[in-house]
Write an enzyme that holds these catalytic residues in place. Structure first.
Site, PDB file in Angstrom:
ATOM      1  N   ASP A   1      27.943 -17.127  18.988  1.00 11.11           N
ATOM      2  CA  ASP A   1      28.394 -16.591  18.052  1.00 11.11           C
ATOM      3  C   ASP A   1      28.489 -17.997  17.013  1.00 11.11           C
ATOM      4  O   ASP A   1      27.906 -17.770  15.611  1.00 11.11           O
ATOM      5  CB  ASP A   1      30.004 -16.596  17.831  1.00 11.11           C
ATOM      6  CG  ASP A   1      30.484 -15.625  18.317  1.00 11.11           C
ATOM      7  OD1 ASP A   1      29.163 -14.173  18.533  1.00 11.11           O
ATOM      8  OD2 ASP A   1      31.590 -15.417  18.657  1.00 11.11           O
TER       9      ASP A   1
ATOM     10  N   ARG B   1      30.104 -14.566  10.007  1.00 11.41           N
ATOM     11  CA  ARG B   1      28.733 -15.768   9.971  1.00 11.41           C
ATOM     12  C   ARG B   1      27.479 -16.233   9.163  1.00 11.41           C
ATOM     13  O   ARG B   1      27.599 -17.218   9.095  1.00 11.41           O
ATOM     14  CB  ARG B   1      28.693 -15.585  11.666  1.00 11.41           C
ATOM     15  CG  ARG B   1      29.790 -15.746  12.392  1.00 11.41           C
ATOM     16  CD  ARG B   1      29.789 -15.657  14.117  1.00 11.41           C
ATOM     17  NE  ARG B   1      31.185 -15.615  14.370  1.00 11.41           N
ATOM     18  CZ  ARG B   1      32.762 -15.809  14.783  1.00 11.41           C
ATOM     19  NH1 ARG B   1      32.913 -16.789  14.113  1.00 11.41           N
ATOM     20  NH2 ARG B   1      33.648 -15.358  15.497  1.00 11.41           N
TER      21      ARG B   1
END
Ligand code: S3P
Length: 460
Positions: A341, A419
């Site tokens: 991630d 993100r």
């Protein structure tokens, strides 16, 4: 004691886009604390809801994704409440229904933006005799679910999905389900966890073979809750996980450590902004999660671990991060699962480093909340970085510490991906003209306090 219920609100579906320009800031200094780990928070609620008795959780991430999991578990009979003035501050209490005790939900389960909620709950429900429909936002509805449909069908569950194995999807669970032995064809903790959770209510031994290790929170927490789970590690690193089903889970008291994936944005921001010297407290450093910090150190980043300790069975430390001159590197694809991630924000660090950074083995990034390879390529180019997209990664030629130009008049597109929004906010801090992000609403899925904390750390 006051009790509140927190309703699920997917802000990116129910309000207008919230654009914002992030501009160069003063140094990041002082001490901050990031919210609780998202992966551990989801699992705390799911396993708490399956235990017999009361689980107590402190440090739970109160982001929209975790609230989607909580709403689903409530819809299937668990009681989940937020106590704002518990003994250790905010405390969540979960009264579980016992393994096998989930009730038929009356309406569709709204998963919002959350792939983790969807895939893990599909596993959990697959071995219960109930029917459930999963729906989600535009981003989640593009993501592949075939990767969990396949093993769960082998266990006996039945699925009707939108074309391409996508949401909306209806699952018909089965009890008794068939225990399987499943070798993961892709390195995915979500797929591993879905099979293990299905195994909880399945008589016999369910086995998952994991050729490339992924985050191991499910294994650690299942053991903590008293499940009969063993892990064998072969000499080539292959992990074989056996779970014996028909388990009875014992309620736990859980302290959720800070999320390394959220800390990552502040670590990179402090490395990039001159004069920064920031301490991020209580960051989870499970080796299956923390590879970013090693990669940044290899690039020349000053990141010190202070007071390493154990929180809730997970290694934790405070991270002291100082502004550093970074150098581009070739990132070893073997570390990808342990920082899967964190690539969007690593790309930002690479864009400001001296020399070239090469990343490979990132195919999985194309099926996250957005196609993070293509979306970060476009966003960084728009901010003035030099980026080449390959099939499985990005090649970035950094500025050698010079600020990026900034995004000029057009905002960068974040495609409902928290993100991307936070990474490009960090890029804005390290730019001359600022970076405008088209929509900051998705940040609330994983890190509702991000903007406030950024303002606090950078004295804005
Ligand atoms: C997660 C696993 C990862 C990660 C996601 C959370 C989890 O997904 O990207 O944010 O909690 O198990 P994959 O397992 O699909 O790579």
């Amino acid at each position: 004691m006051t009790r509140e219920r927190t309703a699920t609100v997917h802000s990116a579906e129910t309000s207008a886009p919230r654009p914002r320009r992030f501009t160069a800031s003063g140094p990041l200094t002082g001490r901050i604390r990031v919210p609780g780990d998202k992966s551990i928070s989801h699992r705390s609620i799911m396993l708490g809801a399956l235990a017999v008795g009361r689980t107590r959780v402190t440090g739970l991430l109160e982001g929209e994704d975790v609230m989607a999991t909580a709403a689903a578990m409530r819809a299937m009979g668990a009681s989940i409440e937020r106590l704002p003035d518990g003994a250790k501050g905010v405390e969540w209490v979960i009264d579980g229904v016992g393994v096998g005790g989930l009730m038929q939900p009356r309406t569709a389960l709204d998963m919002g933006n959350s792939g983790t909620s969807t895939r893990l709950l599909m596993g959990l429900l697959a071995s219960h005799p109930l029917t459930a429909t999963f729906i989600g936002d535009a981003s989640l509805s593009k993501r592949p679910m075939g990767r969990v449909i396949e093993p769960l069908s082998q266990m006996g569950a039945d699925f009707t999905a939108a074309p391409g194995g996508r949401l909306p999807l209806t699952l018909r669970g089965i009890s008794p389900a068939v225990p399987i032995s499943y070798r993961l064809p892709i390195a995915s903790a979500q797929v591993k966890s879905a099979v293990l959770l299905a195994g909880l209510n399945t008589a016999g031994t369910t086995t998952v073979i994991e050729p490339v290790p992924t985050r191991d929170h499910s294994e650690r927490m299942l053991k903590g809750f008293g499940a009969d789970l063993t892990v064998e590690v072969a000499s080539d690193g292959t992990r074989t996980i056996h779970l014996t089903g028909d388990a009875e889970l014992r309620p736990q008291t859980i302290e959720v450590p800070g999320d390394p994936s959220s800390a990552a944005f502040f670590v990179v921001a402090a490395l990039l902004v001159p004069g920064s010297d920031l301490v991020i407290e209580n960051v989870g450093l499970n080796p299956t999660r923390a590879a970013l910090f090693g990669v940044l150190r290899d690039m020349g980043g000053h990141i010190e671990e202070l007071g390493r300790r154990d929180v809730g069975g997970e290694p934790v430390a405070d991270l002291r991060v100082r502004h550093s001159a970074l150098t581009g590197i070739e990132v070893d694809p073997a570390v990808v699962p342990s920082m899967v991630d964190e690539f969007p924000v690593l790309f930002v660090a690479a864009a400001l480093a001296s020399g070239r950074t090469v990343t490979t083995g990132l195919e999985e990034l194309r099926v996250k909340e957005s196609d993070r390879i293509a979306v970060m390529r476009a966003a960084l180019e728009q901010a003035g970085a030099s980026v080449t997209e390959t099939e499985d990664g990005l090649i970035i030629d950094g500025t050698g510490g010079e600020p990026l130009r900034g995004s000029n008049n057009a905002p960068v597109a974040t495609h409902l991906d928290h993100r991307i929004a936070m990474s490009m906010a960090v890029a804005g801090l390290a730019s001359r003209g600022g970076v405008e992000v088209d929509d900051t609403r998705p940040i609330a899925t994983s890190f509702p306090a991000f903007e406030a904390l950024l303002a606090e750390a950078s004295g804005q």
